[in-house]
Scaffold this motif. Structure first.
Motif, PDB file in Angstrom:
ATOM      1  N   GLU A   1      -2.243   7.927  -1.254  1.00 57.08           N
ATOM      2  CA  GLU A   1      -3.259   6.940  -1.586  1.00 57.08           C
ATOM      3  C   GLU A   1      -4.304   7.485  -2.555  1.00 57.08           C
ATOM      4  O   GLU A   1      -4.645   6.841  -3.553  1.00 57.08           O
TER       5      GLU A   1
ATOM      6  N   GLU B   1       0.860   7.293   3.275  1.00 60.72           N
ATOM      7  CA  GLU B   1       0.035   8.492   3.361  1.00 60.72           C
ATOM      8  C   GLU B   1       0.936   9.698   3.096  1.00 60.72           C
ATOM      9  O   GLU B   1       2.080   9.724   3.573  1.00 60.72           O
TER      10      GLU B   1
ATOM     11  N   PRO C   1       0.844  -1.208   0.000  1.00 65.05           N
ATOM     12  CA  PRO C   1       0.000   0.000   0.000  1.00 65.05           C
ATOM     13  C   PRO C   1       0.874   1.250   0.000  1.00 65.05           C
ATOM     14  O   PRO C   1       1.976   1.264   0.572  1.00 65.05           O
TER      15      PRO C   1
END
Length: 763
Positions: free
Chosen positions: A374, A371, A368
């Motif tokens: 995203e 931040e 992933p």
């Protein structure tokens, strides 16, 4: 002429101190009055008549171990106060520094054009000039200026490089190997290739860096010469149309170490190899630079002005005069030094220490994004699923490969044209929101950008950014996605940008992308500088056309002649005699002619008024209905002109009663660009409704063409001529290229200029 020399401090000085100088004889005077008395006496008249104002001589010069500024200063001293240097082949400038000799390099074939006072003995003048120069520059020859000579436009240069003989071996074998490596042939002819990797990096900040494919990087190497200098050194000379700074040294060193087996694999083009100096997708580092003292500018050729051998040709081609040979020997002895030998040893060590290693990129790991990346990554992946926009033609040329993606821009440009991909509103919002967050976290002094280049699976070649407004000082770039490799190289320094934002000067620093594997996106934010809107020129002042003046007798009426310019396009020469011309011009006297403007501030280069039931709106390129009517006299003249043309060309349709007469008045500077009359109704255009054009006053050069880019047919329209075009020529492109002032018939008595009446049927 002679002018008083100003006081050193800009104020009046003591009258007892000589502060005024005659610019011709260099005599100083205690006051302006004394100087002017000297000028009025005629003492300098003869010298003033002989004083040259343009380049009149060629100097062959030599120098070594000097900086460019020192060479320029010594050259100015050498030519003296009465002379001036107008141009030099080896000189540097803010725009040509990549073509100048490197500081410390030698020259005995550099040439310059000078403005020099006449002399009776060139050799004595050279001796005196060398005494003034002080040793930094050696004047080797003075000769008369060749016709068409321009010092910065040489057709060929020869540069020599000193090489330790231990690297060369057998001379012919090395020459053949160097020729095969450095010279690209097409048949028997040498062709240009990009030498961007061979240019020195330490150029002035004002000079654009060399990139693959740039015209500035293109050079044609023609010959390789090899000659033994002594038992330790060999002279390798290259001939080319021009040389980048440092190019000769780097090219010779590449050939030397490739021939010696130190470099095992060199690509001639873009194919895979250990060293790829001409590749367009990399900016190869060719090792440490060889000391510039090894390099010497030996000869310049100027094909445009070299016809037969004479003293001037010898000067620009560095002939074998005693001064030249002696100075060449001095330069070679200076270059055959320990420091130069040490630089060759350092280059050898660099290449021996470099090993060919196959780079195998690891498989990327799916993870992933951190931040705050995203939202932007999600929007980019969604755009990929919808279909990635195509790259522009210009940007595609910068990409090594973009089969799976491409590059496009979003945001607000400083011009009227805005990016089409702004319609991808979710992507636009996400990428600019990401920049604001990066500024907040990492670059608090940065202002938000107005544009963003969005790239997917795009590997860029070395380039400098360009575009409307040229660009702000720094761009901000970051990489996103699951990929390995793909670093950004900025001026040969590799930077990892994956989730690591970086600021750099993309407009002045060369940058490119390294190979990568996986899903790679990159975002580049920038702000083009504001493009100043064009300053509109003030429109031409209006005027009221007066009736014809004068009572000169009209010349005999000419017999009209027919010229068929194209099917449906007929010129009736001498259609109206001077008496009828005066009647037509007088019928529209009192009309106010004014310059019409276009949207954006542009204006016609003529003044216009419309007669009849239509008025022409230049801003909207359309007609506006009015309550006027075409004067009967003008309609009759137009009908008669059409009848004369139709009798000679059956392709002309029947005469249409005109709805409007567009009257254009051109002064001497008046023009009308190439255009076609296509604003009339579709019905009028479909039937090829003829246009009748009458000329009065000065002659003009009139151009016609089937299309805007086609070859033009030019003819001269004279006062009283009638041009009729319709049918197959109804949409012919036409324009007024030039007005010939003073060519109007004297008996016409019209205001100076050209009056044109164009009759058209709008509906």
């Amino acid at each position: 002429m002679c002018k008083p020399a100003p006081a050193a401090n800009g104020t009046a000085s003591d009258t007892n101190t000589p502060t005024k100088q005659c610019s011709i004889c260099k005599t100083t005077f205690p006051s302006r009055s004394a100087l002017f008395k000297h000028l009025r006496s005629g003492a300098c008249d003869a010298r003033l008549a002989q004083a040259p104002t343009k380049a009149n001589a060629i100097l062959q010069i030599g120098y070594h171990s000097s900086t460019p500024d020192a060479v320029e200063a010594a050259l100015r001293r050498a030519v003296g106060a009465a002379g001036a240097v107008k141009g030099r082949t080896g000189a540097s400038s803010t725009t040509r520094a990549h073509l100048a000799l490197a500081p410390g390099a030698s020259a005995w074939g550099d040439v310059c054009a000078c403005c020099l006072p006449p002399c009776e003995d060139d050799d004595k003048w050279v001796d005196a000039a060398n005494a003034r120069a002080g040793g930094a520059v050696e004047i080797l020859r003075r000769a008369p200026l060749l016709q068409n000579f321009k010092a910065d436009a040489c057709s060929s240069q020869r540069v020599e490089v000193l090489v330790p003989s231990k690297y060369i071996g057998e001379l012919k074998a090395f020459r053949d190997a160097a020729t095969a490596l450095l010279i690209e042939k097409r048949g028997a002819r040498s062709v240009a290739r990009s030498w961007h990797a061979f240019c020195d990096d330490d150029l002035p900040s004002t000079t654009r860096r060399c990139c693959p494919g740039d015209q500035a990087s293109s050079c044609t190497v023609k010959k390789v010469h090899v000659k033994t200098y002594d038992d330790k050194w060999v002279v390798v000379a290259l001939e080319a149309d021009r040389f980048l700074r440092g190019m000769a040294r780097k090219a010779v060193s590449l050939a030397v170490f490739a021939h010696a087996g130190v470099i095992a694999d060199v690509a001639l083009h873009d194919e895979a190899a250990f060293v790829r100096p001409w590749a367009s997708d990399v900016l190869e580092a060719l090792g440490p630079a060889i000391d510039p003292r090894s390099e010497g500018l030996a000869c310049c050729k100027f094909a445009a002005c070299e016809r037969v051998a004479n003293a001037s040709v010898d000067a620009v081609r560095a002939g074998d005069g005693a001064r030249t040979l002696a100075f060449r020997e001095t330069c070679r002895r200076h270059g055959a030094c320990i420091e130069v030998e040490a630089s060759w040893a350092a280059a050898e060590a660099y290449w021996r220490g470099r090993r060919s290693e196959t780079c195998v990129l690891p498989e990327p790991r799916l993870e992933p994004p951190p931040e705050p990346y995203e939202a932007a990554l999600t929007a980019l992946r969604a755009l990929t699923d919808r279909g990635w926009p195509s790259s522009s033609t210009a940007r595609s040329k910068l990409l090594v490969s973009s089969d799976e993606g491409g590059s496009f821009s979003v945001g607000a440009t400083p011009t009227a044209h805005q990016p089409n991909n702004n319609a991808e509103s979710d992507v636009v919002a996400a990428v600019f929101a990401l920049e604001r967050e990066l500024i907040k976290r990492h670059f608090p002094s940065r202002q938000p950008s107005t544009m963003c280049a969005i790239n997917r699976s795009a590997r860029f070649r070395p380039h400098l950014d360009a575009g409307a407004g040229f660009g702000q000082r720094t761009s901000l770039i970051v990489g996103l996605g699951d990929y390995t490799g793909g670093g950004l190289v900025v001026e040969r320094v590799e930077k990892n940008i994956r989730y690591a934002p970086l600021q750099f000067d993309g407009w002045r620093e060369r940058h490119w992308t390294l190979p990568f594997k996986g899903e790679r996106f990159s975002l580049v934010w920038f702000t083009p500088l504001t493009v100043a809107p064009p300053v509109p020129k003030p429109p031409l002042p209006p005027f009221v056309l007066e009736a014809c003046k004068g009572d000169l007798p009209a010349p005999p009426s000419p017999t009209p002649t027919i010229e068929r310019l194209a099917p449906g396009c007929v010129l009736v020469r001498g259609f109206l005699d001077v008496t009828k011309q005066r009647n037509v011009v007088s019928s529209i006297a009192g009309r106010a002619f004014a310059a019409r403007a276009y949207d954006g501030g542009g204006a016609l280069k003529c003044r216009t008024v419309c007669l009849g039931g239509q008025d022409w709106d230049h801003a909207s390129n359309a007609y506006v209905a009015t309550d006027g009517a075409v004067p009967p006299l003008l309609e009759t003249v137009a009908r008669d002109a059409h009848a004369a043309a139709a009798a000679a060309d059956g392709a002309l349709p029947a005469f249409d009663v005109p709805d409007v007469v567009v009257c254009n008045f051109y002064e001497e500077a008046g023009r009308m660009g190439l255009h076609r009359d296509d604003a009339e109704s579709s019905e009028a255009l479909a039937r090829g409704s003829p246009v009748v054009s009458l000329s009065f006053g000065d002659e003009c050069v009139f151009a016609l063409a089937p299309s805007r880019d086609a070859e033009r047919t030019r003819t001269t329209l004279r006062s009283g001529d009638a041009l009729i075009f319709g049918g197959p020529s109804r949409l012919v492109y036409h324009g007024v290229e030039r007005v010939k002032a003073g060519t109007a018939p004297a008996a016409l008595g019209m205001r100076a200029g050209r009056l044109n009446l164009t009759f058209r049927s709008v509906v």
